[in-house]
Design a protein around this motif. Structure first.
Motif, mmCIF file in Angstrom:
data_model
loop_
_atom_site.group_PDB
_atom_site.id
_atom_site.type_symbol
_atom_site.label_atom_id
_atom_site.label_comp_id
_atom_site.label_asym_id
_atom_site.label_seq_id
_atom_site.Cartn_x
_atom_site.Cartn_y
_atom_site.Cartn_z
ATOM 1 N N ARG A 97 0.840 -1.197 0.000
ATOM 2 C CA ARG A 97 0.000 0.000 0.000
ATOM 3 C C ARG A 97 0.872 1.244 0.000
ATOM 4 N N LYS A 98 0.621 2.152 -0.919
ATOM 5 C CA LYS A 98 1.299 3.452 -0.919
ATOM 6 C C LYS A 98 0.553 4.369 0.039
ATOM 7 N N CYS A 99 0.880 4.233 1.311
ATOM 8 C CA CYS A 99 0.190 5.029 2.330
ATOM 9 C C CYS A 99 0.766 6.429 2.453
ATOM 10 N N LYS A 130 4.209 9.106 3.412
ATOM 11 C CA LYS A 130 4.990 9.385 4.621
ATOM 12 C C LYS A 130 5.100 10.889 4.828
ATOM 13 N N GLU A 133 -3.345 14.969 9.085
ATOM 14 C CA GLU A 133 -3.176 14.195 10.314
ATOM 15 C C GLU A 133 -3.481 15.093 11.508
ATOM 16 N N THR A 165 4.578 10.930 -1.282
ATOM 17 C CA THR A 165 3.432 10.113 -1.696
ATOM 18 C C THR A 165 3.845 8.735 -2.198
ATOM 19 N N GLY A 206 5.691 3.656 0.900
ATOM 20 C CA GLY A 206 4.618 2.713 1.198
ATOM 21 C C GLY A 206 5.069 1.600 2.105
ATOM 22 N N SER A 213 -2.810 7.796 9.510
ATOM 23 C CA SER A 213 -2.999 7.028 8.263
ATOM 24 C C SER A 213 -1.741 7.046 7.403
ATOM 25 N N HIS A 214 -0.796 7.948 7.721
ATOM 26 C CA HIS A 214 0.488 8.006 7.035
ATOM 27 C C HIS A 214 1.590 7.487 7.964
ATOM 28 N N LEU A 216 0.151 -3.767 7.100
ATOM 29 C CA LEU A 216 -0.973 -3.839 6.170
ATOM 30 C C LEU A 216 -2.289 -4.121 6.879
ATOM 31 N N GLY A 273 -3.044 -2.424 9.490
ATOM 32 C CA GLY A 273 -3.355 -1.154 10.131
ATOM 33 C C GLY A 273 -2.796 -1.005 11.529
#
Length: 364
Positions: A82-84, A86, A126, A138, A141, A239-240, A259, A261
């Motif tokens: 997942r490209k969450c 940073k 955030e 962006t 991940g 979430s980042h 992954l 969470g």
């Protein structure tokens, strides 16, 4: 070529896969009973962007190229990722200057998806985060490390390569233009190969000293930087991924997500003399102090010891961070030998690009 790759971590498997897909006969010798039982199973599973490293360094080149290759590999092989994104955060003017330098370095290195944000813009992303400025990456991940290594092993075996487990390498002797390799274990054997790749991670220096033709003065020092992780009880508030400005020896005590969470913190930097993976619960105190600089509302008593890993560094406390060291025939003059030293972060992200580099060095 008949090639022996030592080490079935992510880098060793990536190199073996690349060589086998080029038509070479490849065996991977792994000391333990499974893949990725060393450094590769004890990292943060983060796919790095590539903005921290000096222009022209192996880390800069392989991290940026390797990240792109890694995401494409995960897409094509069904590896979960997942490209969450940073956030690299600053909490004062000194840190703002530091992250401004990181931002410019990222642009120089060709890193995509970097955005400078002010405090208000960060808060919109955030709300629980306290900082004066931040870089948004962006392209950063997370990935399922084990699934990635299983996929690499699958490609290797599909191309005819094999992994030999419980197969410690004990001695290597030069024979003509090739190598005689004595492998121990339950069924000791001496085998001959055209080429040898040392991807043994924490054991790379010891292995290099077992290669009798390799100049011992070329074996670099090894410093062990332990990184401890703490889990966080309760529902994740970010979430980042959240990274503070870097510290000596590492990237600071940061927020990582898996992954599923789950929220965890680390790694810190603890210089050690030998491999030791026990997480000292008392280190939570320093974690809390560091975390509350950017998450002031961190509740009391929610950090629990999780796991630790060890980075194989080539420089020690207070010294500038060293680049990857890939010592091939063009450098040391021995055909069919590539030694990899100091493959720490971002080695995981860089693995597929490092593999291409090694293939080129052996085929030159």
């Amino acid at each position: 070529m008949d090639v022996l790759v030592i080490g079935a971590g992510v880098v060793g498997l990536a190199i073996a896969r690349a060589l086998s897909q080029r038509g070479h006969a490849v065996i991977v010798a792994e000391t333990t009973g499974g893949i990725g039982n060393g450094i590769s199973s004890r990292n943060s599973e983060v796919v790095h962007g590539g903005m921290y490293y000096p222009k022209g360094s192996l880390k800069a080149r392989h991290c940026v190229a390797g990240r792109r290759m890694l995401y494409a590999f995960c897409e094509s092989h069904g590896v979960p990722f997942r490209k969450c994104g940073k956030l690299i955060v600053a909490t004062n003017e000194r840190e703002e200057a530091k992250i401004a330098g990181i931002y410019q370095q990222g642009l120089t290195n060709g890193v995509e998806g970097l955005v400078m944000l002010n405090a208000r813009e960060v808060q919109a992303l955030e709300p629980a985060l306290a900082c004066s400025a931040a870089i948004l990456s962006t392209e950063t991940g997370i990935v399922d490390t084990h699934a990635l290594m299983v996929a690499l092993q699958g490609d290797l075996e599909a191309a005819g390569g094999v992994v030999a487990f419980n197969a410690p390498l004990e001695q290597v002797s030069r024979r003509g233009s090739g190598w005689d390799v004595h492998i121990g274990g339950a069924e000791p054997a001496t085998l001959s190969f055209d080429a040898l790749v040392n991807a043994a991670g924490l054991g790379a220096q010891a292995l290099a000293r077992a290669v009798d033709a390799y100049p011992q003065e070329r074996v670099p020092p090894l410093f062990l930087a332990k990184g401890n992780y703490f889990g966080c009880a309760g529902k994740p508030v970010f979430s980042h991924l959240i990274y503070p400005a870097p510290v000596d020896g590492g990237l600071g005590t940061h927020v990582t997500l898996d992954l599923a969470g789950r929220l965890r913190f680390g790694p810190d930097v603890e210089w050690v003399e030998s491999e030791d993976y026990v997480v000292d619960p008392h280190r939570a105190e320093s974690f809390v102090a560091s975390i509350r600089r950017y998450w002031p509302s961190l509740p009391d008593d929610v950090l629990v010891p999780d796991y630790s890993g060890i980075r194989p560094k080539l420089t020690g406390p207070g010294e500038p961070a060293a680049d990857f060291l890939i010592d091939g025939p063009q450098e040391h003059g021995l055909s069919g030998l590539v030694q990899l030293f100091g493959i720490e972060s971002p080695g995981f992200t860089s693995s597929l690009s490092i593999a291409e580099d090694v293939v080129k060095r052996l085929e030159a």
